[in-house]
Structure formats: structure tokens, C-alpha cells
Design a protein around this motif. Structure first.
Motif, PDB file in Angstrom:
ATOM      1  N   GLU A 158       0.820  -1.216   0.000  1.00 19.01           N
ATOM      2  CA  GLU A 158       0.000   0.000   0.000  1.00 19.01           C
ATOM      3  C   GLU A 158       0.858   1.272   0.000  1.00 19.01           C
ATOM      4  N   GLN A 159       2.178   1.118   0.226  1.00 24.84           N
ATOM      5  CA  GLN A 159       3.063   2.295   0.202  1.00 24.84           C
ATOM      6  C   GLN A 159       3.660   2.551  -1.180  1.00 24.84           C
ATOM      7  N   LEU A 160       3.433   1.616  -2.102  1.00 20.71           N
ATOM      8  CA  LEU A 160       4.047   1.750  -3.428  1.00 20.71           C
ATOM      9  C   LEU A 160       3.638   3.052  -4.120  1.00 20.71           C
ATOM     10  N   SER A 161       2.430   3.515  -3.831  1.00 21.85           N
ATOM     11  CA  SER A 161       1.936   4.710  -4.520  1.00 21.85           C
ATOM     12  C   SER A 161       2.716   5.964  -4.128  1.00 21.85           C
ATOM     13  N   GLU A 162       3.483   5.903  -3.033  1.00 20.34           N
ATOM     14  CA  GLU A 162       4.244   7.074  -2.583  1.00 20.34           C
ATOM     15  C   GLU A 162       5.565   7.234  -3.327  1.00 20.34           C
ATOM     16  N   LEU A 163       5.889   6.227  -4.149  1.00 18.52           N
ATOM     17  CA  LEU A 163       7.157   6.271  -4.877  1.00 18.52           C
ATOM     18  C   LEU A 163       7.021   6.986  -6.203  1.00 18.52           C
ATOM     19  N   VAL A 164       8.161   7.409  -6.726  1.00 15.94           N
ATOM     20  CA  VAL A 164       8.267   7.733  -8.143  1.00 15.94           C
ATOM     21  C   VAL A 164       9.307   6.762  -8.703  1.00 15.94           C
ATOM     22  N   ILE A 165       9.032   6.219  -9.882  1.00 17.52           N
ATOM     23  CA  ILE A 165       9.995   5.330 -10.530  1.00 17.52           C
ATOM     24  C   ILE A 165      10.436   5.981 -11.831  1.00 17.52           C
ATOM     25  N   ALA A 166      11.724   5.895 -12.130  1.00 17.07           N
ATOM     26  CA  ALA A 166      12.212   6.383 -13.422  1.00 17.07           C
ATOM     27  C   ALA A 166      12.735   5.193 -14.207  1.00 17.07           C
ATOM     28  N   TYR A 167      12.153   4.988 -15.384  1.00 17.37           N
ATOM     29  CA  TYR A 167      12.700   3.987 -16.297  1.00 17.37           C
ATOM     30  C   TYR A 167      13.782   4.677 -17.121  1.00 17.37           C
ATOM     31  N   GLU A 168      15.033   4.276 -16.877  1.00 18.57           N
ATOM     32  CA  GLU A 168      16.165   4.893 -17.574  1.00 18.57           C
ATOM     33  C   GLU A 168      17.019   3.808 -18.217  1.00 18.57           C
ATOM     34  N   PRO A 169      16.783   3.511 -19.497  1.00 20.41           N
ATOM     35  CA  PRO A 169      17.664   2.539 -20.157  1.00 20.41           C
ATOM     36  C   PRO A 169      19.092   3.097 -20.159  1.00 20.41           C
ATOM     37  N   VAL A 170      20.037   2.288 -19.687  1.00 21.10           N
ATOM     38  CA  VAL A 170      21.397   2.798 -19.472  1.00 21.10           C
ATOM     39  C   VAL A 170      22.004   3.309 -20.779  1.00 21.10           C
ATOM     40  N   TRP A 171      21.647   2.657 -21.890  1.00 18.23           N
ATOM     41  CA  TRP A 171      22.209   3.040 -23.187  1.00 18.23           C
ATOM     42  C   TRP A 171      21.712   4.406 -23.662  1.00 18.23           C
ATOM     43  N   ALA A 172      20.695   4.934 -23.015  1.00 14.35           N
ATOM     44  CA  ALA A 172      20.139   6.231 -23.444  1.00 14.35           C
ATOM     45  C   ALA A 172      20.630   7.390 -22.579  1.00 14.35           C
ATOM     46  N   ILE A 173      21.354   7.069 -21.489  1.00 21.70           N
ATOM     47  CA  ILE A 173      21.741   8.127 -20.544  1.00 21.70           C
ATOM     48  C   ILE A 173      22.996   8.831 -21.020  1.00 21.70           C
ATOM     49  N   GLY A 174      22.848  10.124 -21.274  1.00 24.67           N
ATOM     50  CA  GLY A 174      24.000  10.944 -21.647  1.00 24.67           C
ATOM     51  C   GLY A 174      24.563  10.629 -23.018  1.00 24.67           C
ATOM     52  N   THR A 175      23.825   9.887 -23.826  1.00 25.62           N
ATOM     53  CA  THR A 175      24.351   9.442 -25.121  1.00 25.62           C
ATOM     54  C   THR A 175      23.718  10.161 -26.303  1.00 25.62           C
ATOM     55  N   GLY A 176      22.615  10.886 -26.065  1.00 26.49           N
ATOM     56  CA  GLY A 176      21.869  11.468 -27.178  1.00 26.49           C
ATOM     57  C   GLY A 176      20.994  10.445 -27.892  1.00 26.49           C
ATOM     58  N   ARG A 177      21.044   9.176 -27.444  1.00 26.69           N
ATOM     59  CA  ARG A 177      20.222   8.119 -28.072  1.00 26.69           C
ATOM     60  C   ARG A 177      18.967   7.906 -27.250  1.00 26.69           C
ATOM     61  N   VAL A 178      17.995   8.774 -27.437  1.00 31.57           N
ATOM     62  CA  VAL A 178      16.763   8.675 -26.660  1.00 31.57           C
ATOM     63  C   VAL A 178      15.985   7.421 -27.088  1.00 31.57           C
TER      64      VAL A 178
END
Ligand code: PGA
Length: 252
Positions: A158-178
């Protein structure tokens, strides 16, 4: 169920306190009128108190980028959730891929950090995502399932709703490959289904962001999709103008 979008800027190891102060003074008027969009700045520890003081009463929240799982103790160089909370911080990024890859952040530690953040009244912004190798091997879903199961193992359903989750594919971080909007949507829908298996209601409430090379030009195409509840923005958050344009693109 309507979820308010959240745009979080991850400054990483950028900006001194003076630079942070200049930035927030320029950002506040740019986002003041954007009703319904949450804004968070994830800043280095030394900026947090000044940012929290300047942003108080505005729509901008201040997040840290890491914390220790214990409230206090002999952990030289570490900072705890209650310390962040007392500094006026509202949330904390946990499990960013740079911390996993460069600083040995483990799923075991995250399983303790997420509940510790919640206990201190902080919003955990948990980052998950597959590497390029895992994607190429067809292991994306397996990796996401493992991260969600282990990192959230200590959180009551019941506490899950208090979270924020970010889906960040590692290959897209800082690479310009969105990631394409379809790729992001598919992974985020998968994460939501994993959460729904634990608690259907919480899964509909939790905000799931996309992160990885988001900029003012590609933001609207991602943010218009129903499952993508916002963005975690690295490089493009460092300039007020580009970050404010991404926040504006989140308005529904
Ligand atoms: P990026 O970083 O926007 O520079 O790709 C995203 C992140 O690391 O959260």
C-alpha cells in the motif's frame, strides 16, 4: 486515474551553491504558471539547503541524488534520510545507473534505502533500466523484473503509490540516443504491470518517468503518451531555458 506529471532535473555533480541560487531564481518565474506539473531539482548535497529555502512555497521540490540507508552511524562521508529531511529536502534519487555502475550501489542496499527514505518522509525516485547488452540479449524484462522485485522488496504494497519510478535505459543516458516513445511506453507499461501484481490501486497511482537523453525537442513526443508520467532529465536540465521548455511540454 489522472496522475500529475513530474519533471525532475538531475544535475549530477554540477553547480556550486552560488550557481544553484542563480538557477532557481531564474527557474521559479518560468514554471510558476504551469499548473498541474510537478517540478523537482535533484542537486548535490551542498546546494540542497539553499535550494530548499529559495524554492519554499513554489511548485519546485528539491531532491538529493543519494543517501545512506541508516539514520546515523559510523559511515564516513555519508548522509542520511533524516538529515535530508531536516534540510528541507522532499525526495531523493535512488539507484541511478551511475551510482550502480561507478559506486557499487547494489539492489540489496536499495531494498533498505527505499523504506528508509519513506520513513523520513522523503519521496524515493527509484531508477531502473537495462544496459545495452541486456537489451541486445533480449533481457530487458528480466532485468526490470529483478530490479523492481529486489529494490522494492522492503516496501509494503500500500506504500508503493508514494514512490516515483524512473525507467532509464542505461544506453540512453548521456548518449543522445533517446528511447523511442514506443520503447519507453512499452517498458513503463511492463513496470506498471509488475507493480499491479502487488497492488492494483497503488500501481495506478505511482508515477513512472522516462529518463535518458530527454531534451526540449523530443520531450513532447514522449510525454504525450498515457503511461509516461514525466521525465528525469540530466544534461538538458543544466540550462534554465531548456529545462523550463521540457516542464512546459509536460502540461496536459
Ligand atoms: P541525460 O541523463 O538526460 O543526460 O541522458 C539522464 C539521467 O542520468 O538521469
Amino acid at each position: 486515474m489522472a496522475r500529475n506529471p513530474l519533471i525532475a532535473g538531475n544535475w549530477k555533480m554540477h553547480k556550486s551553491e552560488r550557481q544553484a541560487e542563480e538557477y532557481i531564481q531564474a527557474l521559479l518565474p518560468r514554471v510558476a504558471a504551469l499548473e498541474g506539473v510537478g517540478v523537482a531539482i535533484c542537486a548535490p548535497y551542498t546546494d540542497l539547503k539553499a535550494l530548499a529555502d529559495s524554492a519554499r512555497g513554489s511548485r519546485v521540490e528539491v531532491y538529493a541524488q543519494n543517501m545512506h540507508q541508516e539514520d546515523q552511524g559510523a559511515y564516513t562521508g555519508e548522509v542520511s534520510a533524516p538529515m535530508l529531511s531536516e534540510a528541507g529536502v522532499q525526495g531523493v534519487v535512488l539507484g541511478h545507473s551511475e551510482r550502480r555502475a561507478q559506486f557499487g550501489e547494489s539492489d540489496h542496499a536499495l531494498a533498505l534505502k527505499v523504506p528508509a527514505a519513506l520513513r523520513a518522509g522523503l519521496t524515493p525516485l527509484l531508477c531502473v533500466g537495462e544496459s545495452e547488452q541486456e537489451r541486445d540479449a533480449g533481457d530487458t524484462e528480466r532485468r526490470l523484473r529483478q530490479q523492481i522485485a529486489e529494490d522494492l522488496g522492503g516496501v509494503a504494497a500500500e506504500q508503493l503509490s508514494e514512490l516515483v519510478i524512473a525507467y532509464e535505459p542505461v544506453w540512453a543516458i548521456g548518449t543522445g540516443r533517446v528511447a523511442s516513445p514506443e520503447q519507453a511506453q512499452e517498458a513503463i507499461a511492463f513496470i506498471r504491470a509488475l507493480l499491479a501484481a502487488r497492488d492494483e490501486r497503488a500501481a495506478q497511482q505511482v508515477r513512472i518517468l522516462y529518463g535518458g537523453s530527454v531534451d526540449p525537442d523530443n520531450a513532447a513526443g514522449l510525454l504525450e503518451l498515457p503511461d509516461i508520467d514525466g521525465a528525469l532529465v540530466g544534461g538538458a536540465s543544466l540550462q534554465v531555458d531548456s529545462f523550463a521548455r521540457i516542464v512546459a511540454a509536460a502540461r496536459r
